[in-house]
Motif scaffolding. Structure first.
Motif, short mmCIF file in Angstrom:
data_model
loop_
_atom_site.label_atom_id
_atom_site.label_comp_id
_atom_site.label_asym_id
_atom_site.label_seq_id
_atom_site.Cartn_x
_atom_site.Cartn_y
_atom_site.Cartn_z
N LEU A 198 20.04 1.28 12.54
CA LEU A 198 19.67 1.41 13.95
C LEU A 198 20.84 1.93 14.78
N VAL A 199 22.04 1.45 14.46
CA VAL A 199 23.24 1.91 15.16
C VAL A 199 23.45 3.40 14.92
N ASP A 200 23.25 3.83 13.68
CA ASP A 200 23.45 5.25 13.35
C ASP A 200 22.47 6.15 14.10
N ARG A 201 21.29 5.62 14.43
CA ARG A 201 20.27 6.42 15.13
C ARG A 201 20.30 6.22 16.64
N SER A 202 21.07 5.28 17.13
CA SER A 202 21.03 4.92 18.55
C SER A 202 21.59 6.04 19.43
N GLY A 203 20.98 6.18 20.59
CA GLY A 203 21.47 7.15 21.57
C GLY A 203 22.26 6.51 22.69
N ALA A 204 22.65 5.22 22.54
CA ALA A 204 23.44 4.55 23.56
C ALA A 204 24.76 5.28 23.76
N ALA A 205 25.18 5.42 25.01
CA ALA A 205 26.37 6.23 25.33
C ALA A 205 27.61 5.72 24.61
N SER A 206 27.80 4.41 24.57
CA SER A 206 29.00 3.86 23.93
C SER A 206 28.99 4.11 22.43
N LEU A 207 27.81 4.06 21.80
CA LEU A 207 27.73 4.32 20.36
C LEU A 207 27.89 5.80 20.05
N LEU A 208 27.36 6.66 20.90
CA LEU A 208 27.58 8.10 20.71
C LEU A 208 29.07 8.42 20.79
N ASP A 209 29.74 7.79 21.74
CA ASP A 209 31.18 8.02 21.89
C ASP A 209 31.93 7.48 20.67
N TRP A 210 31.54 6.28 20.18
CA TRP A 210 32.21 5.70 19.02
C TRP A 210 32.02 6.61 17.79
N ARG A 211 30.80 7.08 17.59
CA ARG A 211 30.54 7.94 16.43
C ARG A 211 31.32 9.25 16.52
N SER A 212 31.43 9.81 17.73
CA SER A 212 32.15 11.08 17.87
C SER A 212 33.63 10.92 17.53
N HIS A 213 34.19 9.73 17.75
CA HIS A 213 35.59 9.49 17.44
C HIS A 213 35.79 8.90 16.04
N SER A 214 34.72 8.77 15.28
CA SER A 214 34.80 8.21 13.92
C SER A 214 34.33 9.21 12.87
N SER A 215 34.13 10.44 13.28
CA SER A 215 33.51 11.43 12.39
C SER A 215 34.37 11.72 11.16
N ARG A 216 35.68 11.63 11.27
CA ARG A 216 36.52 11.96 10.12
C ARG A 216 36.34 10.96 8.97
N PHE A 217 35.86 9.74 9.30
CA PHE A 217 35.60 8.75 8.26
C PHE A 217 34.18 8.87 7.70
N LEU A 218 33.27 9.45 8.48
CA LEU A 218 31.85 9.42 8.13
C LEU A 218 31.23 10.80 7.96
N ARG A 219 32.04 11.87 7.97
CA ARG A 219 31.49 13.22 7.81
C ARG A 219 32.41 14.08 6.96
N GLY A 220 32.84 13.55 5.84
CA GLY A 220 33.77 14.30 5.01
C GLY A 220 33.07 15.31 4.11
N THR A 221 33.87 16.16 3.49
CA THR A 221 33.34 17.16 2.55
C THR A 221 33.31 16.61 1.12
N GLY A 222 33.84 15.43 0.92
CA GLY A 222 33.87 14.79 -0.39
C GLY A 222 34.68 13.51 -0.28
N ALA A 223 34.72 12.73 -1.37
CA ALA A 223 35.47 11.47 -1.32
C ALA A 223 35.86 11.04 -2.72
N ARG A 224 36.91 10.21 -2.78
CA ARG A 224 37.33 9.59 -4.03
C ARG A 224 37.50 8.09 -3.81
N GLU A 225 37.20 7.32 -4.85
CA GLU A 225 37.16 5.87 -4.73
C GLU A 225 38.23 5.22 -5.60
#
Length: 492
Positions: A457-484
Motif C-alpha cells: 500500500l505504501v508503494d502505491r500511495s500518492g501521499a505527498a510525504s511518501l512520494l517525496d520519501w520514494r523519490s529520495h530512496s530510488s537508488r536503493f529501490l531502482r537499481g540495474t542489478g544487485a548482489r547479495e
C-alpha cells in the motif's frame, strides 16, 4: 524459546483495509514549521535590503550640490518632500522594513510556540500514562485473567452438538489462556499497551524512589536481572558468511524489504548443516548497482528469534531487545557492522564510500534506528535511510540527516512499547494502518507478512510525504542489478 515457523495467513482472510494515515515528512507539521522559519529568515534579508535602499536614498539626497538647490529651489523642495515621504512616511521604506521585520518575528514566534506546546503535550501525556499505569495495569491484568477464565469455561462446557460451532467460536473470541486473552484484548484496546508499560515503569521507579528516564529504567531492570545471569551481552558476536556476492534481483519497493523478513527466519542453502533451522540469526546485505556503476547498500535485519533471558548462541534475542530499548550498544550491532564491512570489502568498496539503508521488522527496526543513531557506526558507514516496521523507535536519537520510514499497525502493541509518538520531522515519515477486522489478535497484527501487505500500500500511495520519501530512496529501490551477501550472526 525459539520463534516458530510462520503459519499461513489463509485464503479466507477478508480483504485488508487500505486505510493509511501518514504523518511527518515533506507534508508534515514540522516541515511547515521549518518552512515558516525559513520564510522568516528570508524576510529578515528583505527587511535589511529595504533599509539599505532607504539609507542609499538619504545619502543621495545629501549629495545634491547646493548650487542646484539655489538654481531651482521649488524643484528641490518638491524632490526633498517626495524623498522624505518615500523614506520616512507612514508607507515609506523605513516603515515597510519594520513591518517586514514584524512579520518575520511573528512567524518565528508562532513556530516556536507550536514546538513548545507539542513538547509540553508529549511530556504531559507521558506523565499521565505513568501516573495511571500501576492501578490501570492491575485492573487490566485482572480483566484479562477473568476473560481467559470465562473462555476456558465456555470451551469446556458440555453443550448439545449443534451448538458446538458457536461455543468454539465464542471461546476463541474470548481466549482460553491468559496469553491468548491478552493478545485479543490488546487487539481490541490498543492503548492498553500504554497503560501496561506505564505500570511497569512506575513499578521500576518505586524500587529506586525517584522517577527515572526510559533508558535508566531499562538499565535498572538489566542490573536487577544480572544476579540471575540474565541478559548478559558480554560475549562477542561473529559474522559467519554464507552466500557471498551472488546475483539477485534488486528490491523495488518497501514491500520487497518486508517480504525478505520472512526469509530471514530460515537458513540460507549456503549456510550448510551447521545452521539451526529455526532462529538462524541471519542478516542479508544487498548492493544495488546504479546506472553509473556505483552502488547503494541495503542491510536487512531480522526480528527477535530467541526469547530466553539467558543469552544463547543466537544474538537476535531478548537480551538485544532490552539493551537496544535502553539505548545501549550491543554485541548484535557490532556483529552487523562486521558483516557490512566484510561485504563491502568483498565488493571492493571502502566503508563509507557508498550510502546505506538499514531495514528491519520489530527488533530489526529498533536495531536499524539504533545503528543510525550510533556515532561509532556513522563514522564507519554512510547511513542515509532507515525503514522500520512494527518497531518502537521514537526515543532513539536518529540524526536529522537520515530519512526514516516507520510502518505501524494500530492493533500492533510493539510500536507502543516506548510510550512515545514518532517525531514529526521533514525526513521522518510514519505510516499508520488500521487493520480493522482482518486480525483479532495483537500478535497477528505484528506479523511481518502483514507489514508486507502494508508495504504494498505504501508503494502505491500518492501521499505527498511518501512520494517525496520514494523519490529520495530510488537508488536503493531502482537499481540495474544487485548482489547479495548473507551472514549468520553467532554469539561466541
Amino acid at each position: 524459546m525459539t520463534v516458530p515457523s510462520p503459519a499461513p495467513l489463509g485464503n479466507d482472510t477478508p480483504p485488508a483495509p487500505t486505510r493509511l494515515r501518514v504523518e511527518g515528512g515533506f507534508a508534515g507539521t514540522a516541515a511547515c514549521l521549518t518552512d515558516m522559519e525559513s520564510a522568516a529568515r528570508v524576510l529578515d534579508g528583505v527587511g535589511d535590503d529595504v533599509r539599505h535602499v532607504a539609507a542609499r536614498a538619504v545619502k543621495c539626497a545629501a549629495a545634491v550640490p547646493p548650487r542646484s538647490v539655489l538654481l531651482s529651489p521649488a524643484t528641490a523642495a518638491r524632490a526633498e518632500g517626495r524623498l522624505a515621504s518615500t523614506v520616512a512616511g507612514p508607507t515609506g521604506l523605513v516603515a515597510r522594513g519594520l513591518a517586514i521585520d514584524g512579520v518575520a518575528d511573528e512567524l518565528r514566534c508562532a513556530a516556536r510556540a507550536y514546538r513548545e506546546a507539542e513538547a509540553a503535550a508529549r511530556s504531559a501525556l507521558e506523565i499521565a500514562q505513568r501516573a495511571m499505569g500501576l492501578s490501570s495495569s492491575a485492573l487490566f491484568i485482572g480483566v484479562t485473567l477473568q476473560r481467559a477464565g470465562t473462555g476456558w469455561v465456555v470451551a469446556n462446557a458440555p453443550v448439545p452438538e449443534p451448538i458446538d460451532p458457536w461455543r468454539d467460536d465464542l471461546a476463541d473470541r474470548l481466549g482460553t489462556t491468559p496469553f491468548a486473552a491478552l493478545g485479543k484484548t490488546l487487539d481490541e484496546v490498543p492503548w492498553a499497551t500504554d497503560l501496561l508499560v506505564g505500570g511497569a515503569r512506575t513499578a521500576l521507579d518505586l524500587t529506586g524512589g525517584v522517577p527515572l528516564s526510559y533508558p535508566h529504567e531499562v538499565a535498572t531492570l538489566l542490573a536487577g536481572s544480572a544476579e540471575l545471569g540474565w541478559f548478559d551481552d558480554r560475549r562477542p558476536v561473529v559474522a559467519v558468511p554464507g552466500a557471498t556476492g551472488r546475483p539477485v534481483p534488486p528490491p523495488t519497493g518497501v514491500a520487497d524489504l518486508m517480504r525478505d523478513q520472512t526469509a530471514l527466519l530460515r537458513c540460507h542453502p549456503a549456510d550448510g548443516p551447521a545452521c539451526p533451522q529455526q532462529g538462524p540469526g541471519r542478516v542479508r546485505i544487498v548492493r544495488v548497482r546504479q546506472t553509473d556503476g556505483s552502488g547503494a547498500w541495503v542491510v536487512e535485519l531480522p526480528g527477535t528469534q530467541q526469547w530466553d533471558p539467558v543469552s544463547g548462541p543466537n544474538p537476535v534475542d531478548l537480551t538485544a531487545d532490552l539493551r537496544l530499548m535502553g539505548e545501549q550498544r550491543t554485541q548484535l550491532g557490532r556483529g552487523v557492522a562486521a558483516a557490512l564491512a566484510d561485504a563491502m570489502r568483498g565488493a571492493g568498496v571502502a566503508p563509507g564510500a557508498e550510502p546505506v539503508m538499514l531495514a528491519g521488522h520489530s527488533q530489526g527496526g529498533i536495531l536499524a534506528a539504533s545503528l543510525a543513531a550510533s556515532p561509532a557506526f556513522a563514522r564507519r558507514f554512510r547511513v542515509t535511510h532507515v525503514v522500520a516496521a512494527g518497531a518502537p523507535i521514537a526515543r532513539l536519537p536518529v540524526p536529522e540527516r537520515v530519512r526514516v520510514l516507520a510502518l505501524e499497525h494500530r492493533q500492533d502493541p510493539v510500536p507502543r512499547l516506548d510510550q512515545l509518538a514518532d517525531p514529526d520531522r521533514r525526513r521522518w515519515v510514519t505510516v499508520h494502518r488500521d487493520l480493522g477486522d482482518v486480525v483479532d489478535d495483537a500478535l497477528a497484527a505484528h506479523d511481518s507478512r502483514r507489514y508486507t501487505r502494508t508495504g504494498q500500500l505504501v508503494d502505491r500511495s500518492g501521499a505527498a510525504s511518501l512520494l517525496d520519501w520514494r523519490s529520495h530512496s530510488s537508488r536503493f529501490l531502482r537499481g540495474t542489478g544487485a548482489r547479495e551477501w548473507d551472514y549468520r550472526l553467532v554469539r561466541k
